[in-house]
Design an enzyme around this catalytic site. Sequence first.
Site, PDB file in Angstrom:
ATOM      1  N   TYR A  44       9.075  -6.745   2.752  1.00 43.73           N
ATOM      2  CA  TYR A  44       7.678  -6.900   3.168  1.00 43.73           C
ATOM      3  C   TYR A  44       7.227  -8.369   3.138  1.00 43.73           C
ATOM      4  CZ  TYR A  44       7.547  -1.844   2.169  1.00 43.73           C
ATOM      5  OH  TYR A  44       7.812  -0.498   2.118  1.00 43.73           O
ATOM      6  N   HIS A 102      16.341  -0.047  -0.581  1.00 44.71           N
ATOM      7  CA  HIS A 102      15.378   0.236   0.488  1.00 44.71           C
ATOM      8  C   HIS A 102      15.938   1.171   1.557  1.00 44.71           C
ATOM      9  CE1 HIS A 102      11.604  -1.663   2.475  1.00 44.71           C
ATOM     10  NE2 HIS A 102      11.729  -0.408   2.831  1.00 44.71           N
TER      11      HIS A 102
HETATM   12  N1  LIG Z   1      10.564   3.006   1.973  1.00 47.35           N
HETATM   13  C1  LIG Z   1      10.314   2.750   3.233  1.00 47.35           C
HETATM   14  O1  LIG Z   1      11.229   2.605   4.065  1.00 47.35           O
HETATM   15  C2  LIG Z   1       8.881   2.647   3.689  1.00 47.35           C
HETATM   16  C3  LIG Z   1       8.571   2.681   5.052  1.00 47.35           C
HETATM   17  C4  LIG Z   1       7.227   2.582   5.436  1.00 47.35           C
HETATM   18  C5  LIG Z   1       6.243   2.461   4.472  1.00 47.35           C
HETATM   19  N2  LIG Z   1       6.572   2.431   3.132  1.00 47.35           N
HETATM   20  C6  LIG Z   1       5.540   2.297   2.066  1.00 47.35           C
HETATM   21  O2  LIG Z   1       4.597   3.359   2.181  1.00 47.35           O
HETATM   22  C7  LIG Z   1       3.275   2.816   2.324  1.00 47.35           C
HETATM   23  C8  LIG Z   1       2.433   3.745   3.189  1.00 47.35           C
HETATM   24  O3  LIG Z   1       3.039   3.974   4.436  1.00 47.35           O
HETATM   25  P1  LIG Z   1       2.465   3.401   5.787  1.00 47.35           P
HETATM   26  O4  LIG Z   1       1.420   2.390   5.487  1.00 47.35           O
HETATM   27  O5  LIG Z   1       3.606   3.006   6.606  1.00 47.35           O
HETATM   28  O6  LIG Z   1       1.816   4.665   6.509  1.00 47.35           O
HETATM   29  P2  LIG Z   1       0.471   5.533   6.284  1.00 47.35           P
HETATM   30  O7  LIG Z   1       0.013   5.447   4.871  1.00 47.35           O
HETATM   31  O8  LIG Z   1       0.756   6.854   6.892  1.00 47.35           O
HETATM   32  O9  LIG Z   1      -0.565   4.838   7.270  1.00 47.35           O
HETATM   33  C9  LIG Z   1      -1.308   3.717   6.982  1.00 47.35           C
HETATM   34  C10 LIG Z   1      -2.375   3.638   8.059  1.00 47.35           C
HETATM   35  O10 LIG Z   1      -3.208   4.786   7.984  1.00 47.35           O
HETATM   36  C11 LIG Z   1      -4.567   4.431   7.855  1.00 47.35           C
HETATM   37  N3  LIG Z   1      -5.147   5.261   6.785  1.00 47.35           N
HETATM   38  C12 LIG Z   1      -4.755   5.319   5.499  1.00 47.35           C
HETATM   39  N4  LIG Z   1      -5.492   6.214   4.822  1.00 47.35           N
HETATM   40  C13 LIG Z   1      -6.382   6.727   5.704  1.00 47.35           C
HETATM   41  C14 LIG Z   1      -7.426   7.692   5.610  1.00 47.35           C
HETATM   42  N5  LIG Z   1      -7.708   8.306   4.446  1.00 47.35           N
HETATM   43  N6  LIG Z   1      -8.151   7.992   6.724  1.00 47.35           N
HETATM   44  C15 LIG Z   1      -7.873   7.363   7.887  1.00 47.35           C
HETATM   45  N7  LIG Z   1      -6.902   6.440   8.058  1.00 47.35           N
HETATM   46  C16 LIG Z   1      -6.165   6.136   6.976  1.00 47.35           C
HETATM   47  C17 LIG Z   1      -4.599   2.965   7.482  1.00 47.35           C
HETATM   48  O11 LIG Z   1      -5.631   2.326   8.213  1.00 47.35           O
HETATM   49  P3  LIG Z   1      -6.915   1.631   7.505  1.00 47.35           P
HETATM   50  O12 LIG Z   1      -6.399   0.370   6.908  1.00 47.35           O
HETATM   51  O13 LIG Z   1      -7.828   1.439   8.654  1.00 47.35           O
HETATM   52  O14 LIG Z   1      -7.435   2.612   6.484  1.00 47.35           O
HETATM   53  C18 LIG Z   1      -3.233   2.421   7.916  1.00 47.35           C
HETATM   54  O15 LIG Z   1      -3.337   1.858   9.202  1.00 47.35           O
HETATM   55  C19 LIG Z   1       3.506   1.406   2.898  1.00 47.35           C
HETATM   56  O16 LIG Z   1       2.420   0.560   2.681  1.00 47.35           O
HETATM   57  C20 LIG Z   1       4.749   0.993   2.151  1.00 47.35           C
HETATM   58  O17 LIG Z   1       4.431   0.527   0.846  1.00 47.35           O
HETATM   59  C21 LIG Z   1       7.872   2.537   2.741  1.00 47.35           C
END
Ligand SMILES: NC(=O)c1ccc[n+]([C@@H]2O[C@H](COP(=O)([O-])OP(=O)(O)OC[C@H]3O[C@@H](n4cnc5c(N)ncnc54)[C@H](OP(=O)(O)O)[C@@H]3O)[C@@H](O)[C@H]2O)c1
Length: 272
Positions: A44, A102
């Site tokens: 990241y 990862h």
């Molecule tokens: N291990 C891996 O390979 C891997 C891969 C991807 C991600 N991750 C980790 O998982 C975390 C979360 O995954 P992600 O960020 O990819 O996907 P996510 O949580 O599904 O989506 C994040 C998006 O959803 C919106 N959001 C979040 N909560 C919301 C709600 N209650 N209502 C409406 N919109 C909402 C956010 O926008 P707003 O900012 O406008 O709220 C943001 O744009 C990452 O930050 C990372 O730390 C790990």
Amino acid sequence: MRIYFEKTHQRSFGTFPLKGEELKQSLMHAIETGYRSIDTAQMYGNEAEVGETLQQIGIPRSELCVTTKVHPDNFPEEHFLPSVEESLEKLRTDYVDVLLLHWPPVGGDIAPSLKLLEKAHKQGYARHIGVSNYTAQMMRDAKEIIDTPLSTNQVEFHPLLNQDVLHTASLETGIPLSSYCSVARGEVFKYPLFAEIAEAYGKTPGQIVLRWILQKGVSINTMSTKPHNISANFDVMDFTLSNIDMARIDALTGTGFRIVDESLVPWAPDWD
Ligand SMILES: NC(=O)c1ccc[n+]([C@@H]2O[C@H](COP(=O)([O-])OP(=O)(O)OC[C@H]3O[C@@H](n4cnc5c(N)ncnc54)[C@H](OP(=O)(O)O)[C@@H]3O)[C@@H](O)[C@H]2O)c1
């Protein structure tokens, strides 16, 4: 081993793709809201900013659960431990609570990186170790390769994707699952079912999605830049979805909507 079952650590604040002021403000709001579990990764490029912000906030280190992940480029033996030392330095800490691999390595031989992960644990760099994006077979194989229990397999997990195969492997191996893309990066909100159920419980659609994940026995990672979403995503412990509502949401998993695949990342394995 059981770290993800501690109530505070069932809800982690994810930091991808946050950087700079947006990362700082979002993380500060998350900590104010009550999050104590923070998820970052070498990939990241924000470990130093996460470390700086956590230090500024001043929460005692023992109250935090910091997860970082080793980039597959650092799986060769000569890079592995030095990369973890660099992560610790950036995060301004002597240890991380959870250190994950990862991705599985390209080529699929998981043994060398798992053994190095275990070495990092034995050297005290990590209180717990785990993996991310492992298939069910990899979860089973990992149990045979190292003795140290794996605290999680962090995977894409949301109501638009059927992860029953991984779930079964989790029950068989005792390796808990944790979610990423928990709200499918917003895609879930296109389905009126969540608003309909939300109205009945006096909750938001996002809270219904996250509660469904928790009731599947999976701890959640969420990321948001909006204070009201950050707070709502944390406030999911005071209600329980009925079996019928769980089943109605289960029915959506047949959608087969997967976000993270080989078109986004070269390390993606053949998913179950
Ligand atoms: N291990 C891996 O390979 C891997 C891969 C991807 C991600 N991750 C980790 O998982 C975390 C979360 O995954 P992600 O960020 O990819 O996907 P996510 O949580 O599904 O989506 C994040 C998006 O959803 C919106 N959001 C979040 N909560 C919301 C709600 N209650 N209502 C409406 N919109 C909402 C956010 O926008 P707003 O900012 O406008 O709220 C943001 O744009 C990452 O930050 C990372 O730390 C790990």
